[in-house]
Design an enzyme around this catalytic site. Structure first.
Site, PDB file in Angstrom:
ATOM      1  N   HIS A 141     -32.753   1.234   4.150  1.00 32.14           N
ATOM      2  CA  HIS A 141     -31.723   1.955   3.392  1.00 32.14           C
ATOM      3  C   HIS A 141     -31.080   1.101   2.302  1.00 32.14           C
ATOM      4  O   HIS A 141     -30.372   1.643   1.440  1.00 32.14           O
ATOM      5  CB  HIS A 141     -30.614   2.446   4.327  1.00 32.14           C
ATOM      6  CG  HIS A 141     -31.055   3.445   5.345  1.00 32.14           C
ATOM      7  ND1 HIS A 141     -31.741   4.591   4.999  1.00 32.14           N
ATOM      8  CD2 HIS A 141     -30.919   3.468   6.695  1.00 32.14           C
ATOM      9  CE1 HIS A 141     -31.994   5.285   6.104  1.00 32.14           C
ATOM     10  NE2 HIS A 141     -31.525   4.625   7.140  1.00 32.14           N
ATOM     11  N   GLY A 149     -26.349   2.310   5.161  1.00 26.67           N
ATOM     12  CA  GLY A 149     -26.999   2.652   6.416  1.00 26.67           C
ATOM     13  C   GLY A 149     -27.336   1.473   7.303  1.00 26.67           C
ATOM     14  O   GLY A 149     -28.440   1.397   7.838  1.00 26.67           O
ATOM     15  N   ASP A 198     -39.269   5.731  11.118  1.00 25.85           N
ATOM     16  CA  ASP A 198     -37.870   5.841  11.539  1.00 25.85           C
ATOM     17  C   ASP A 198     -37.417   7.297  11.474  1.00 25.85           C
ATOM     18  O   ASP A 198     -37.915   8.070  10.663  1.00 25.85           O
ATOM     19  CB  ASP A 198     -37.014   4.982  10.593  1.00 25.85           C
ATOM     20  CG  ASP A 198     -35.639   4.662  11.114  1.00 25.85           C
ATOM     21  OD1 ASP A 198     -34.791   5.571  11.143  1.00 25.85           O
ATOM     22  OD2 ASP A 198     -35.406   3.500  11.480  1.00 25.85           O
ATOM     23  N   HIS A 200     -34.769   8.352  10.278  1.00 23.76           N
ATOM     24  CA  HIS A 200     -34.057   8.546   9.016  1.00 23.76           C
ATOM     25  C   HIS A 200     -34.998   8.342   7.824  1.00 23.76           C
ATOM     26  O   HIS A 200     -35.894   7.490   7.866  1.00 23.76           O
ATOM     27  CB  HIS A 200     -32.887   7.571   8.890  1.00 23.76           C
ATOM     28  CG  HIS A 200     -31.839   7.744   9.949  1.00 23.76           C
ATOM     29  ND1 HIS A 200     -31.834   6.988  11.100  1.00 23.76           N
ATOM     30  CD2 HIS A 200     -30.794   8.591  10.038  1.00 23.76           C
ATOM     31  CE1 HIS A 200     -30.806   7.353  11.845  1.00 23.76           C
ATOM     32  NE2 HIS A 200     -30.170   8.328  11.232  1.00 23.76           N
ATOM     33  N   ASP A 293     -35.485   4.825  16.580  1.00 27.67           N
ATOM     34  CA  ASP A 293     -34.378   5.744  16.858  1.00 27.67           C
ATOM     35  C   ASP A 293     -34.847   7.188  17.015  1.00 27.67           C
ATOM     36  O   ASP A 293     -34.046   8.081  17.296  1.00 27.67           O
ATOM     37  CB  ASP A 293     -33.286   5.652  15.788  1.00 27.67           C
ATOM     38  CG  ASP A 293     -33.827   5.548  14.377  1.00 27.67           C
ATOM     39  OD1 ASP A 293     -35.049   5.717  14.180  1.00 27.67           O
ATOM     40  OD2 ASP A 293     -33.026   5.295  13.453  1.00 27.67           O
ATOM     41  N   TYR A 340     -30.872   2.329  18.535  1.00 32.35           N
ATOM     42  CA  TYR A 340     -29.484   2.004  18.887  1.00 32.35           C
ATOM     43  C   TYR A 340     -29.246   1.966  20.389  1.00 32.35           C
ATOM     44  O   TYR A 340     -28.113   1.861  20.829  1.00 32.35           O
ATOM     45  CB  TYR A 340     -28.562   2.980  18.157  1.00 32.35           C
ATOM     46  CG  TYR A 340     -28.850   2.908  16.674  1.00 32.35           C
ATOM     47  CD1 TYR A 340     -28.390   1.831  15.923  1.00 32.35           C
ATOM     48  CD2 TYR A 340     -29.683   3.831  16.056  1.00 32.35           C
ATOM     49  CE1 TYR A 340     -28.725   1.698  14.588  1.00 32.35           C
ATOM     50  CE2 TYR A 340     -30.017   3.716  14.715  1.00 32.35           C
ATOM     51  CZ  TYR A 340     -29.535   2.641  13.989  1.00 32.35           C
ATOM     52  OH  TYR A 340     -29.885   2.504  12.671  1.00 32.35           O
TER      53      TYR A 340
END
Length: 435
Positions: A141, A149, A198, A200, A293, A340
């Protein structure tokens, strides 16, 4: 790295890298869990695998010039100065607040994480390794002039910029790994494919190489598989399915957004699209961001229902095994990213390391419980390696997946046309001395 040494897998780590990566506010203590678990399973030993030899490589910290290959100088000035020298306006302008706060050791972290990914990339460029790993990297990010991010430095971009400079140097000695042939020098400019797993969108990387110009000399292709929805970070028009004939569409900047609950079956269904894109582009290198994640049970994201077991078609382990074993003739850089639930991130990256080495751990193996692995209690309640899927509903319907296939088919046609035009043009040599 000794000039006469060649090993199949370079695993980049050092005590300093672990120390400062473990201070990252979004992932406190994660780095030490990751590398201690890999060590506890014996993955960092030369004897672990007879197929691919692993060598632990100490990273060289990046220099300011290394960082300046992409980042703006005014951002680096704010990022690397002491906390007392940064006023509130700088914090806001450069994103050094909220999800990217300053923390003790930020400058050391920046130099080390960027340096580790650069070290890994150079191991590939100069023929020391066929595959390189930096689980502390993958900060996808980070922007040219702004942190974002949980990402402060664009190590993925820095690696791609390095890799696109030169064709891979032939291996320094005969490799036992048959997935990477001795590289034959080519007069074609080297091509780098970036694949982001990922949950994201890889906004920092995709935007860095996005161009609306239909140039026939493009060397970088980015593909991001992620979740995209209103209010889900990050918001970007580039995060949507490829579309055409918009004048802003770039067939070298591709996205494959998945809906909530994406599971192994969904990833198995879309994987041929990734394979097709790779086959058309024919990269010399692939950089794989392995954010975890999207695995089931991630406490921050809670969006996908992906699992780990290599034996399950479409799982994270299965996808990585396809890249390692089937993408022949391509040098590969594996990076970390989001994740996380720190023990699950350690589980995942230890397991992926074993897959990369060609000797996957038993997914049901117990976490080592011995004096050298004091983190054992954190792996409760299962105390096993597996990160299994949960009961979340996969909302990626057959109709939506058909739409994704149709969009990627159009993008593939455009990509192929551009690359065929590039092939018909006279090529120049683009070698740089390794001295």
């Amino acid at each position: 790295m000794n000039s006469s040494t060649h090993f199949q897998v370079a695993y980049v780590v050092s005590q300093d890298l672990i120390k400062y990566s473990s201070r990252l506010p979004s992932n406190p203590g994660r780095s030490i869990l990751v590398h201690s678990l890999a060590n506890a399973f014996g993955l960092l030993s030369h004897e672990y695998s007879s197929l691919r030899r692993l060598q632990v490589v100490k990273p060289r910290p990046a220099t300011i010039n290394d960082l300046g290959a992409y980042h703006a100088q005014h951002y680096l000035d704010a990022l690397l100065r002491t906390p007392d020298g940064t006023d509130s306006e700088d914090l806001s302008e450069f994103g050094l607040e909220d999800d990217c706060p300053r923390f003790p050791g930020l400058s050391e972290y920046t130099y080390l994480v960027a340096g580790a990914t650069i070290t890994a990339a150079n191991a590939l460029r100069f023929g020391y390794a066929d595959i390189a790993i930096n689980w502390d990297g993958g900060r996808h990010h980070a922007q040219k002039s702004r942190a974002s991010g949980f990402c402060y430095v664009a190590d993925c971009v820095l690696a791609i910029l390095l890799l696109k400079r030169t064709q891979p140097t032939p291996a320094l000695s005969l490799s036992l790994d048959t997935t990477v042939a001795n590289v034959t020098p080519s007069r074609r400019k080297p091509r780098v494919m970036y694949l982001d797993l990922d949950v994201h969108f890889s906004d920092g990387v995709s935007q860095a190489f996005y161009s609306a110009a239909r140039s026939s000399s493009r060397q970088v292709l980015t593909v991001s598989i992620h979740h995209a929805a209103p209010g889900f970070f990050p918001s970007s028009p580039l995060a949507q399915l490829p579309f055409d004939p918009s004048t802003s569409f770039d067939p070298f900047t591709l996205s494959l957004p998945l809906l909530a609950g994406a599971s192994n079956s969904t990833f198995a269904a879309i994987w041929p699209l990734i394979e097709r894109t790779k086959d058309i582009f024919k990269p010399d290198y692939v950089v794989v961001q392995c954010g975890v994640d999207g695995l089931a049970g991630d406490p921050k994201c809670k969006v996908f229902n992906w699992s780990l077991d290599v034996a399950a078609e479409g799982s994270l382990g299965w996808c990585v095994s396809r890249i390692v074993d089937d993408w022949k003739g391509i040098r590969k850089l594996f990076l970390g990213g989001g994740g996380y639930h720190a023990p699950n991130a350690a589980r995942a990256w230890a397991y992926l390391t074993s897959i990369i080495l060609g000797n996957p751990l038993d997914i049901s193996i117990s976490i080592p419980d011995d004096p050298s692995h004091s983190a054992f209690p954190l792996y409760a309640p299962s105390f096993t390696l597996d990160v299994a899927a949960g009961n979340m509903l996969d909302t990626n319907s057959k109709e939506y997946l058909a739409e994704a296939r149709k969009s990627f088919a159009r993008a593939s046609e455009m990509l192929q046309e551009i690359l065929q035009a590039q092939q018909s043009q006279p090529q120049e040599s683009h070698f740089v001395s390794c001295d």
